[in-house]
Design a protein around this motif. Structure first.
Motif, PDB file in Angstrom:
ATOM      1  N   LYS A   1      26.775  35.540  46.449  1.00 21.60           N
ATOM      2  CA  LYS A   1      27.181  36.483  45.397  1.00 21.60           C
ATOM      3  C   LYS A   1      28.699  36.555  45.270  1.00 21.60           C
ATOM      4  O   LYS A   1      29.310  37.611  45.375  1.00 21.60           O
ATOM      5  N   MET A   2      29.291  35.375  45.039  1.00 17.13           N
ATOM      6  CA  MET A   2      30.740  35.253  44.890  1.00 17.13           C
ATOM      7  C   MET A   2      31.041  34.588  43.547  1.00 17.13           C
ATOM      8  O   MET A   2      30.218  33.851  43.016  1.00 17.13           O
ATOM      9  N   VAL A   3      32.238  34.861  43.040  1.00 17.87           N
ATOM     10  CA  VAL A   3      32.687  34.220  41.804  1.00 17.87           C
ATOM     11  C   VAL A   3      34.210  34.053  41.882  1.00 17.87           C
ATOM     12  O   VAL A   3      34.903  34.899  42.444  1.00 17.87           O
ATOM     13  N   GLU A   4      34.693  32.951  41.339  1.00 15.67           N
ATOM     14  CA  GLU A   4      36.135  32.720  41.283  1.00 15.67           C
ATOM     15  C   GLU A   4      36.702  33.343  40.018  1.00 15.67           C
ATOM     16  O   GLU A   4      36.083  33.270  38.960  1.00 15.67           O
ATOM     17  N   ALA A   5      37.875  33.924  40.161  1.00 15.45           N
ATOM     18  CA  ALA A   5      38.609  34.441  39.005  1.00 15.45           C
ATOM     19  C   ALA A   5      40.024  33.879  39.090  1.00 15.45           C
ATOM     20  O   ALA A   5      40.736  34.132  40.061  1.00 15.45           O
ATOM     21  N   ASN A   6      40.402  33.099  38.098  1.00 16.58           N
ATOM     22  CA  ASN A   6      41.751  32.549  38.022  1.00 16.58           C
ATOM     23  C   ASN A   6      42.491  33.309  36.933  1.00 16.58           C
ATOM     24  O   ASN A   6      42.054  33.322  35.783  1.00 16.58           O
ATOM     25  N   VAL A   7      43.591  33.935  37.315  1.00 18.77           N
ATOM     26  CA  VAL A   7      44.335  34.793  36.405  1.00 18.77           C
ATOM     27  C   VAL A   7      45.671  34.137  36.074  1.00 18.77           C
ATOM     28  O   VAL A   7      46.402  33.716  36.975  1.00 18.77           O
ATOM     29  N   VAL A   8      45.966  34.069  34.783  1.00 19.55           N
ATOM     30  CA  VAL A   8      47.223  33.497  34.311  1.00 19.55           C
ATOM     31  C   VAL A   8      48.057  34.616  33.702  1.00 19.55           C
ATOM     32  O   VAL A   8      47.576  35.348  32.826  1.00 19.55           O
TER      33      VAL A   8
ATOM     34  N   VAL B   1      52.472  35.875  32.822  1.00 15.84           N
ATOM     35  CA  VAL B   1      53.841  35.396  32.623  1.00 15.84           C
ATOM     36  C   VAL B   1      54.714  35.753  33.831  1.00 15.84           C
ATOM     37  O   VAL B   1      55.572  34.987  34.230  1.00 15.84           O
ATOM     38  N   VAL B   2      54.475  36.919  34.374  1.00 10.10           N
ATOM     39  CA  VAL B   2      55.237  37.373  35.547  1.00 10.10           C
ATOM     40  C   VAL B   2      54.265  37.547  36.714  1.00 10.10           C
ATOM     41  O   VAL B   2      53.082  37.813  36.511  1.00 10.10           O
ATOM     42  N   PRO B   3      54.753  37.416  37.931  1.00  9.43           N
ATOM     43  CA  PRO B   3      53.860  37.594  39.086  1.00  9.43           C
ATOM     44  C   PRO B   3      53.249  38.992  39.119  1.00  9.43           C
ATOM     45  O   PRO B   3      53.903  39.975  38.801  1.00  9.43           O
ATOM     46  N   MET B   4      51.981  39.061  39.513  1.00  6.02           N
ATOM     47  CA  MET B   4      51.294  40.344  39.649  1.00  6.02           C
ATOM     48  C   MET B   4      51.632  40.941  41.014  1.00  6.02           C
ATOM     49  O   MET B   4      51.766  40.214  41.992  1.00  6.02           O
TER      50      MET B   4
ATOM     51  N   THR C   1      31.033  42.191  37.557  1.00  8.11           N
ATOM     52  CA  THR C   1      30.146  41.076  37.903  1.00  8.11           C
ATOM     53  C   THR C   1      29.127  41.405  38.989  1.00  8.11           C
ATOM     54  O   THR C   1      28.168  40.658  39.172  1.00  8.11           O
ATOM     55  N   LYS C   2      29.379  42.472  39.734  1.00  5.49           N
ATOM     56  CA  LYS C   2      28.538  42.824  40.892  1.00  5.49           C
ATOM     57  C   LYS C   2      28.551  41.707  41.936  1.00  5.49           C
ATOM     58  O   LYS C   2      27.575  41.456  42.637  1.00  5.49           O
ATOM     59  N   LYS C   3      29.695  41.006  42.012  1.00  5.97           N
ATOM     60  CA  LYS C   3      29.889  39.920  42.974  1.00  5.97           C
ATOM     61  C   LYS C   3      31.257  40.070  43.625  1.00  5.97           C
ATOM     62  O   LYS C   3      32.140  40.735  43.082  1.00  5.97           O
ATOM     63  N   THR C   4      31.417  39.427  44.762  1.00  8.80           N
ATOM     64  CA  THR C   4      32.726  39.371  45.403  1.00  8.80           C
ATOM     65  C   THR C   4      33.595  38.410  44.597  1.00  8.80           C
ATOM     66  O   THR C   4      33.191  37.267  44.339  1.00  8.80           O
ATOM     67  N   VAL C   5      34.769  38.854  44.210  1.00  7.17           N
ATOM     68  CA  VAL C   5      35.672  38.044  43.389  1.00  7.17           C
ATOM     69  C   VAL C   5      36.731  37.398  44.274  1.00  7.17           C
ATOM     70  O   VAL C   5      37.381  38.064  45.075  1.00  7.17           O
ATOM     71  N   LEU C   6      36.867  36.079  44.121  1.00  4.90           N
ATOM     72  CA  LEU C   6      37.911  35.329  44.806  1.00  4.90           C
ATOM     73  C   LEU C   6      39.029  35.117  43.782  1.00  4.90           C
ATOM     74  O   LEU C   6      38.914  34.278  42.888  1.00  4.90           O
ATOM     75  N   LEU C   7      40.074  35.902  43.903  1.00  6.69           N
ATOM     76  CA  LEU C   7      41.125  35.961  42.885  1.00  6.69           C
ATOM     77  C   LEU C   7      42.281  35.035  43.230  1.00  6.69           C
ATOM     78  O   LEU C   7      42.799  35.056  44.343  1.00  6.69           O
ATOM     79  N   THR C   8      42.656  34.207  42.257  1.00  5.36           N
ATOM     80  CA  THR C   8      43.872  33.406  42.376  1.00  5.36           C
ATOM     81  C   THR C   8      44.709  33.666  41.137  1.00  5.36           C
ATOM     82  O   THR C   8      44.166  33.960  40.063  1.00  5.36           O
TER      83      THR C   8
ATOM     84  N   MET D   1      47.590  38.562  29.816  1.00  2.00           N
ATOM     85  CA  MET D   1      46.976  37.709  30.828  1.00  2.00           C
ATOM     86  C   MET D   1      45.724  37.045  30.288  1.00  2.00           C
ATOM     87  O   MET D   1      45.128  37.513  29.316  1.00  2.00           O
ATOM     88  N   ILE D   2      45.372  35.948  30.944  1.00  2.00           N
ATOM     89  CA  ILE D   2      44.116  35.256  30.675  1.00  2.00           C
ATOM     90  C   ILE D   2      43.363  35.235  32.003  1.00  2.00           C
ATOM     91  O   ILE D   2      43.935  34.883  33.039  1.00  2.00           O
ATOM     92  N   VAL D   3      42.088  35.625  31.969  1.00  2.00           N
ATOM     93  CA  VAL D   3      41.263  35.616  33.176  1.00  2.00           C
ATOM     94  C   VAL D   3      40.129  34.621  32.960  1.00  2.00           C
ATOM     95  O   VAL D   3      39.364  34.733  32.000  1.00  2.00           O
ATOM     96  N   TYR D   4      40.069  33.628  33.849  1.00  2.00           N
ATOM     97  CA  TYR D   4      38.964  32.675  33.859  1.00  2.00           C
ATOM     98  C   TYR D   4      38.024  33.152  34.959  1.00  2.00           C
ATOM     99  O   TYR D   4      38.329  33.043  36.136  1.00  2.00           O
ATOM    100  N   LEU D   5      36.889  33.700  34.563  1.00  2.00           N
ATOM    101  CA  LEU D   5      35.947  34.315  35.492  1.00  2.00           C
ATOM    102  C   LEU D   5      34.642  33.534  35.444  1.00  2.00           C
ATOM    103  O   LEU D   5      33.854  33.684  34.506  1.00  2.00           O
ATOM    104  N   GLY D   6      34.443  32.685  36.452  1.00  2.00           N
ATOM    105  CA  GLY D   6      33.275  31.815  36.416  1.00  2.00           C
ATOM    106  C   GLY D   6      33.360  30.943  35.178  1.00  2.00           C
ATOM    107  O   GLY D   6      34.328  30.225  34.986  1.00  2.00           O
ATOM    108  N   ASP D   7      32.370  31.045  34.295  1.00  2.00           N
ATOM    109  CA  ASP D   7      32.397  30.255  33.065  1.00  2.00           C
ATOM    110  C   ASP D   7      32.839  31.079  31.852  1.00  2.00           C
ATOM    111  O   ASP D   7      32.711  30.649  30.719  1.00  2.00           O
ATOM    112  N   GLN D   8      33.382  32.279  32.092  1.00  2.00           N
ATOM    113  CA  GLN D   8      33.867  33.140  31.015  1.00  2.00           C
ATOM    114  C   GLN D   8      35.394  33.066  30.941  1.00  2.00           C
ATOM    115  O   GLN D   8      36.053  32.856  31.946  1.00  2.00           O
ATOM    116  N   VAL D   9      35.917  33.291  29.737  1.00  2.00           N
ATOM    117  CA  VAL D   9      37.361  33.383  29.542  1.00  2.00           C
ATOM    118  C   VAL D   9      37.641  34.715  28.857  1.00  2.00           C
ATOM    119  O   VAL D   9      37.088  35.007  27.792  1.00  2.00           O
TER     120      VAL D   9
END
Length: 185
Positions: free
Chosen positions: A104-111, A113-116, A132-139, A150-158
């Motif tokens: 029950k994990m999902v990757e989230a890639n966040v883009v 302009v400035v560092p969070m 998502t009701k899942k553990t998010v692995l955030l990069t 920001m743009i968030v790529y969450l699993g297969d969602q944008v």
């Protein structure tokens, strides 16, 4: 994703689950992929059609025999026997997907302009986990071409909340207004 990659990954996952070594194989597979990425010359040798399969297997044996789980080692040997080395990345990605689903994990890639800040990352992670009701692995990654937001790529969602996208939408709306004024639309 290749069908062959999914089949190999599914077979490996089934064995890993039976033997209760899912986590071990995932971590070792991740290490192998990192090693091949970091040592492109080795990976290129393993991909070369002119390199004999026996030579490729000898290389893998010297590096990994006794160092990784036997089922993962056997997968590498089968991949070499079947001349599927170019599919290894797809096999890993399929295995990782199965591993994430199982845990029950999902990757989230966040883009951005400035560092969070760490607080912003934690807040975003909490919201995404709630959604998502899942553990998010955030990069995170910096890209000044998005202008802001920001743009968030969450699993297969944008989820695109970038200023660049908003400007693009506004530009299209303005074109539509202009066309309507001319009676074209």
């Amino acid at each position: 994703m290749s069908l062959a990659g999914k089949k190999y990954a599914q077979a490996l996952m089934e064995v890993a689950m039976e033997q209760k070594v899912v986590e071990e194989i995932y971590e070792q597979f991740k290490m192998i992929m990192r090693g091949l990425r970091d040592h492109r010359d080795l990976y290129e040798i393993l991909l070369l059609p002119s390199t004999q399969t026996s030579e490729k297997k000898s290389i893998i044996e010297k590096i990994y025999k006794g160092q990784i789980n036997g089922y993962l080692y056997n997968l590498l040997m089968v991949v070499l026997d079947k001349n599927r080395m170019e599919d290894l990345k797809l096999i890993f990605e399929s295995y990782r997907e199965l591993y994430y689903d199982l845990n029950k994990m999902v990757e989230a890639n966040v883009v951005t302009v400035v560092p969070m800040t760490e607080d912003e990352k934690a807040a975003l992670k909490a919201k995404l986990e709630q959604r998502t009701k899942k553990t998010v692995l955030l990069t995170t990654r910096i890209d000044d071409s998005i202008i802001g937001g920001m743009i968030v790529y969450l699993g297969d969602q944008v989820i695109d909340g970038s200023v660049r996208r908003k400007l693009s939408l506004l530009k299209n709306e303005l074109k539509e207004i202009r066309l309507q004024e001319l009676g074209v639309n």
